[in-house]
Design a protein around this motif. Structure first.
Motif, PDB file in Angstrom:
ATOM      1  N   UNK A 136     -24.265 -34.968  72.551  1.00 44.85           N
ATOM      2  CA  UNK A 136     -25.187 -35.195  71.441  1.00 44.85           C
ATOM      3  C   UNK A 136     -26.611 -35.281  71.963  1.00 44.85           C
ATOM      4  N   UNK A 137     -27.533 -35.283  71.020  1.00 45.62           N
ATOM      5  CA  UNK A 137     -28.956 -35.456  71.296  1.00 45.62           C
ATOM      6  C   UNK A 137     -29.386 -36.714  70.552  1.00 45.62           C
ATOM      7  N   UNK A 138     -30.101 -37.614  71.226  1.00 48.09           N
ATOM      8  CA  UNK A 138     -30.551 -38.835  70.560  1.00 48.09           C
ATOM      9  C   UNK A 138     -32.046 -39.034  70.798  1.00 48.09           C
ATOM     10  N   UNK A 139     -32.671 -39.677  69.843  1.00 47.14           N
ATOM     11  CA  UNK A 139     -34.091 -40.034  69.976  1.00 47.14           C
ATOM     12  C   UNK A 139     -34.246 -41.018  71.122  1.00 47.14           C
ATOM     13  N   UNK A 140     -35.482 -41.174  71.538  1.00 47.27           N
ATOM     14  CA  UNK A 140     -35.792 -42.032  72.684  1.00 47.27           C
ATOM     15  C   UNK A 140     -35.138 -43.398  72.587  1.00 47.27           C
ATOM     16  N   UNK A 141     -34.522 -43.791  73.656  1.00 48.58           N
ATOM     17  CA  UNK A 141     -33.978 -45.126  73.817  1.00 48.58           C
ATOM     18  C   UNK A 141     -34.704 -45.744  74.995  1.00 48.58           C
ATOM     19  N   UNK A 142     -34.871 -47.045  74.949  1.00 45.63           N
ATOM     20  CA  UNK A 142     -35.520 -47.716  76.074  1.00 45.63           C
ATOM     21  C   UNK A 142     -34.680 -47.525  77.330  1.00 45.63           C
ATOM     22  N   UNK A 143     -35.356 -47.219  78.419  1.00 44.60           N
ATOM     23  CA  UNK A 143     -34.681 -47.064  79.714  1.00 44.60           C
ATOM     24  C   UNK A 143     -34.950 -48.321  80.519  1.00 44.60           C
ATOM     25  N   UNK A 144     -33.880 -49.010  80.894  1.00 43.17           N
ATOM     26  CA  UNK A 144     -33.998 -50.234  81.689  1.00 43.17           C
ATOM     27  C   UNK A 144     -33.886 -49.864  83.159  1.00 43.17           C
ATOM     28  N   UNK A 145     -34.942 -50.119  83.939  1.00 41.32           N
ATOM     29  CA  UNK A 145     -34.880 -49.791  85.372  1.00 41.32           C
ATOM     30  C   UNK A 145     -33.791 -50.586  86.078  1.00 41.32           C
ATOM     31  N   UNK A 146     -33.245 -50.003  87.121  1.00 42.30           N
ATOM     32  CA  UNK A 146     -32.205 -50.653  87.921  1.00 42.30           C
ATOM     33  C   UNK A 146     -32.756 -50.838  89.335  1.00 42.30           C
TER      34      UNK A 146
END
Length: 161
Positions: free
Chosen positions: A32-42
């Protein structure tokens, strides 16, 4: 579709842009394609892992395609995530924008250009002549650096599924 008495095969590609380059992945590998989600750095994650994203309660690794393809990492934040499905694992690929799903005849398929810089050329399965632009088809296994039996899971990236 026949041409000159021969059956021409077609390939379906989900196309997107990254750093101004038109790229594509096989439709069969895109969930699927999704709108921007927050990316949590690791912390201490390998450079390929940009961080983790939460997709409806499931934690997925978000991979840094710019790093993997040898592109400048500076740029705008990704607005879209292509969710790739590999061997039961979901992986987020943040991209700049989505283009279209294309069905291309094999007569338009070309080998990857030798002039591509090495990381992009190594991840590229084929190039497609779109008349006004060249589409680079990425091989999911090459792109992810996976060999048979290897996966990039949220757990390996520091999250839990």
């Amino acid at each position: 579709m026949a041409r000159g008495g021969f059956m021409m095969s077609t390939t379906g590609l989900c196309t997107f842009r990254l750093g101004g380059i038109l790229l594509g992945l096989p439709v069969s590998d895109v969930q699927e394609i999704v709108r921007a989600s927050a990316i949590t750095p690791v912390p201490l994650a390998p450079p390929l892992v940009r961080g983790l994203v939460n997709l409806r309660g499931q934690v997925l690794p978000a991979l840094d395609l710019r790093w993997r393809l040898g592109m400048d990492r500076a740029g705008r934040e990704p607005g879209i995530h292509v969710i790739l499905s590999r061997d039961g694992e979901l992986i987020s690929l943040p991209v700049d924008s989505i283009d279209d799903v294309l069905s291309l005849g094999s007569d338009r398929r070309l080998p990857p250009p030798e002039t591509l810089h090495r990381p992009l050329r190594e991840a590229c399965l084929a190039a497609w002549d779109l008349i006004d632009e060249l589409l680079l088809e990425l091989d999911p296994e090459r792109l992810l650096g996976l060999r048979e039996g290897d996966t990039v899971s949220a757990e390996q990236a520091g999250g839990r599924s």
